[in-house]
Design an enzyme around this catalytic site. Structure first.
Site, short mmCIF file in Angstrom:
data_model
loop_
_atom_site.label_atom_id
_atom_site.label_comp_id
_atom_site.label_asym_id
_atom_site.label_seq_id
_atom_site.Cartn_x
_atom_site.Cartn_y
_atom_site.Cartn_z
N CYS A 51 -14.31 6.52 94.61
CA CYS A 51 -13.85 5.42 95.34
C CYS A 51 -15.20 5.03 95.81
O CYS A 51 -15.25 3.49 95.79
CB CYS A 51 -13.02 5.82 96.54
N ARG A 87 -15.49 19.41 92.62
CA ARG A 87 -15.11 19.69 94.04
C ARG A 87 -15.16 21.16 94.13
O ARG A 87 -14.93 21.84 93.13
CB ARG A 87 -13.61 19.44 94.18
N GLN A 102 -10.06 12.64 87.01
CA GLN A 102 -8.88 11.98 87.31
C GLN A 102 -8.56 10.57 86.37
O GLN A 102 -9.68 10.01 86.02
CB GLN A 102 -8.92 11.47 88.93
N ASP A 125 -8.19 7.68 87.42
CA ASP A 125 -8.32 7.15 88.75
C ASP A 125 -8.57 5.47 88.53
O ASP A 125 -8.88 5.10 87.55
CB ASP A 125 -9.89 7.43 89.16
N HIS A 132 -8.59 1.85 91.53
CA HIS A 132 -8.71 1.34 92.95
C HIS A 132 -8.50 -0.14 92.79
O HIS A 132 -8.83 -0.67 92.11
CB HIS A 132 -9.91 1.63 93.49
N LYS A 153 0.34 7.83 102.06
CA LYS A 153 0.44 7.94 100.52
C LYS A 153 1.46 8.43 100.01
O LYS A 153 2.44 8.99 100.80
CB LYS A 153 -0.88 8.90 100.15
N HIS A 164 -5.60 3.50 96.18
CA HIS A 164 -6.16 4.37 95.20
C HIS A 164 -5.00 4.95 94.56
O HIS A 164 -4.03 5.41 95.10
CB HIS A 164 -6.96 5.62 95.98
ZN LIG Z 1 -9.94 6.64 95.73
#
Ligand SMILES: [Zn+2]
Ligand SMILES: [Zn+2]
Length: 636
Positions: free
Chosen positions: A335, A364, A382, A384, A386, A465, A511
């Site tokens: 992000c 992580r 991910q 991912d 945004h 979410k 996200h």
């Molecule tokens: Zn994010």
């Protein structure tokens, strides 16, 4: 005082009456079979007092599938386990023994290590306790008394727990064994009809590898032998599908102690990975996402701005910076980089929505004890993205994500269901903002007729979410992707766009990661398919087996031909017997095996399709069959 029963009738009781008193007032049968009270929705030990006006429901030995009833049964069995271990291994130190999904465990520090072979004797001892009869008694004590008691018993872990406990401390005693415990527990051991100790594992005290390593004994218990048998059968099926075992058997990946929680992908595993990546790129392209790439490390200041320093630092790997007082953090999420990208230029409402996509490696720092194959890793990638958009656009963007999820999971025959997580206690933003945001996500789920449950208070600190789950063929639920509504990070980064009114407005951010992560998704796919991937996804799609030395050239020519057509083909010309090579292909779950001998030609190939019989088919027909199977990767 009066309490209210499930049929809405009221029951008159003496002040201070316990759950057990209430059960007795209803009838002796209920009093005998009751295992737990559920009071205003939460479970309570039967020995504890009820209060005026409370709604009370009793769980009994007939609630054999109720999670709370099973929880109490298994928690009680964990105490029997500790008693049995102390009887068989005097001097053992006992740590904690909670119920968990499907069973319970107890952690011990043994003077001499024990092995799986010792579990039978311990299990026998538990059965003996049950046969002898055990009743649980509850008492409340002061912290000092609890500490003194466990110091006298030389139980240092219990002493530490008593020291750290907040509020009243309760002890439960059965037979000669007393444990520090909140409960609730059964009245007695009679309802425990089936017990099985399942495995041993190492576990650090409090999950911290700097502490002593303890021995964890896992087990389970049921209200009936039939329930235990069914459970063991399910476990056996799960073992056969375990992605950690299949990952090795199918030569997909392995783990190395030098980098815990970080898979080493083998060439065949990378085929799976790249297939998912190809779908990600293709669909992102079709759906208006823009591929970007952002740094892997950022200095602390950025993580402070994003809020990760405050809320996520425990899970971040930190490295020294360029100067002594500077620290870099390896990114656990993409992000912040995407916020910087958005903020790097003046934006107009006409530019929105902007959908940035990036599948970067993230790290992580998950506790070593929680790592589990591909489904809980430290190195995580991910799929991912945004999405930066206006208030007016966000409903359509969430719709787009849900539509994408349905398409994506559909490729693998997975039926998603959802969990809508609402405002947590610790949050940013006003109640009005949360009302709007939660309402939008709920409406989107309903528009798409996606089955969902609400998880009160489980949203992130920056917004509500939707978590996506799927149930696999043997009934296990897995959490996969997530769609998150963010009202905070754009504000923390001071992001704006110029509206049609010529004023600056803050964009909203979605996200979303739809596979969730490549690692976890592949782990789940391995288990879902039990390693028998569909043709389009299989690391090796075809294996050609020449019958003898003289057929090798023809087999290789066939391989080259199929390779040119775009298929993943191998020739197995090892010296092993034909039978052995066919069996190996079956074990590796290769979708098509072609045996090439004297009688074979392009007009007549001996083809075995996974799970089927051998048949004769021409190369042209085979290619058209492959063509339709390969097309499943991109259904119209
Ligand atoms: Zn994010
Ligand atoms: Zn306990």
């Amino acid at each position: 005082m009066k309490v209210v029963l499930p049929d809405s009738s009221e029951l008159e009781l003496a002040d201070g009456a316990s759950g057990l008193d209430a059960a007795r007032a209803i009838g002796p049968k209920l009093a005998e079979q009751a295992v737990l009270a559920r009071v205003d929705g939460t479970t309570r030990d039967l020995r504890l007092p009820l209060a005026d006006g409370e709604h009370v429901q009793f769980l009994t030995t007939r609630d054999t599938e109720d999670p709370d009833a099973l929880y109490a049964l298994r928690h009680s069995t964990a105490h029997l386990l500790a008693e049995a271990v102390m009887r068989l291994h005097p001097g053992v130190k006992i740590a904690i023994g909670p119920p968990i999904a499907d069973g319970f465990y107890y952690d011990f520090e043994f003077a001499e290590p024990i092995s799986e072979a010792d579990l039978d004797a311990i299990e026998e001892e538990i059965r003996r306790e049950i046969a002898e009869g055990r009743e649980w008694a509850r008492e409340e004590v002061s912290r000092e008394d609890a500490i003194a008691r466990f110091e006298a018993e030389e139980q240092p872990y219990k002493v530490e727990l008593a020291r750290d406990a907040d509020g009243d401390i309760s002890l439960y005693t059965q037979g000669a064994f007393t444990d520090l415990c909140r409960g609730p527990h059964l009245q007695n051991a009679k309802p425990i009809k089936a017990v099985k100790l399942t495995s041993l594992a190492g576990a650090y005290w409090r999950g911290d590898e700097r502490n002593t390593q303890l021995t964890r004994i896992y087990g389970t218990a049921f209200f009936s032998q039939a329930d235990l048998d069914a459970h063991l059968e399910r476990l056996e099926q799960a073992r056969a599908r375990d992605h950690r075992r299949l990952g090795l058997q199918l030569d997909l990946f392995h783990f190395d102690e030098h980098s815990p929680g970080s898979p080493l992908w083998h060439p065949k595993g990378m085929v799976l990975y790249n297939q998912l990546e190809a779908i990600r790129r293709r669909e992102n392209g079709r759906r208006g996402y823009l591929e970007v790439k952002t740094p892997l490390i950022y200095d602390k200041a950025l993580w402070v701005t994003s809020g990760h320093w405050e809320k996520f630092r425990e899970n971040m790997f930190l490295i020294p910076g360029d100067t002594e007082d500077q620290t870099y953090g390896i990114k656990p999420m993409n992000c912040p980089g995407h916020m910087l990208l958005f903020g790097s230029q003046l934006r107009s409402y006409r530019d929105l929505p902007i959908r940035y996509a990036e599948a970067a490696p993230l790290h992580r720092n998950e506790l070593a004890g929680t790592l589990h194959g591909l489904t809980r890793v430290r190195y995580v990638t991910q799929d991912d993205a945004h999405i930066f958009c206006t208030e007016e656009q966000i409903a359509a963007e969430v719709d787009g994500c849900i539509d994408y999820v349905k398409y994506l999971y559909g490729l693998f025959g997975l039926e998603p269901h959802a969990e809508l997580s609402t405002r947590p206690d610790d949050r940013f933003g006003t109640d009005e903002q949360w009302d709007v945001a939660e309402g939008r996500l709920r409406e989107a789920l309903e528009r798409h007729e996606l089955r969902y449950v609400i998880s009160e208070g489980e949203g992130t600190f920056y917004g509500p979410k939707i978590d996506l789950h799927m149930t696999d063929v043997i009934g296990r639920s897995w959490q996969m992707g997530t769609i998150q509504y963010d009202m905070q990070m754009p504000a923390r980064f001071g992001l704006t766009y110029m509206g049609p009114d010529n004023r600056e407005h803050m964009p909203l951010v979605v996200h979303r990661a739809l596979y969730g992560s490549f690692e976890r998704f592949i782990g789940i796919l391995v288990e879902h398919y039990a390693g028998s991937f569909p043709f389009w996804l299989s690391p090796v799609q075809v294996r050609v087996i020449p019958v003898g030395e003289g057929h090798r050239d023809a087999a290789e020519a066939l391989r080259d031909r199929l390779d040119t057509e775009g298929y993943r083909v191998e020739v197995d010309d090892r010296d092993d017997t034909l039978g052995k090579r066919i069996r190996d292909a079956e074990l590796e779950k290769v979708p098509f095996v072609i045996v090439y001998g004297d009688r074979e030609s392009d007009d007549a190939l001996a083809v075995r399709e996974r799970g089927g019989e051998q048949s004769t088919i021409s190369l042209d027909d085979l290619l058209s069959r492959f063509g339709s199977l390969a097309a499943e990767a991109d259904p119209a």
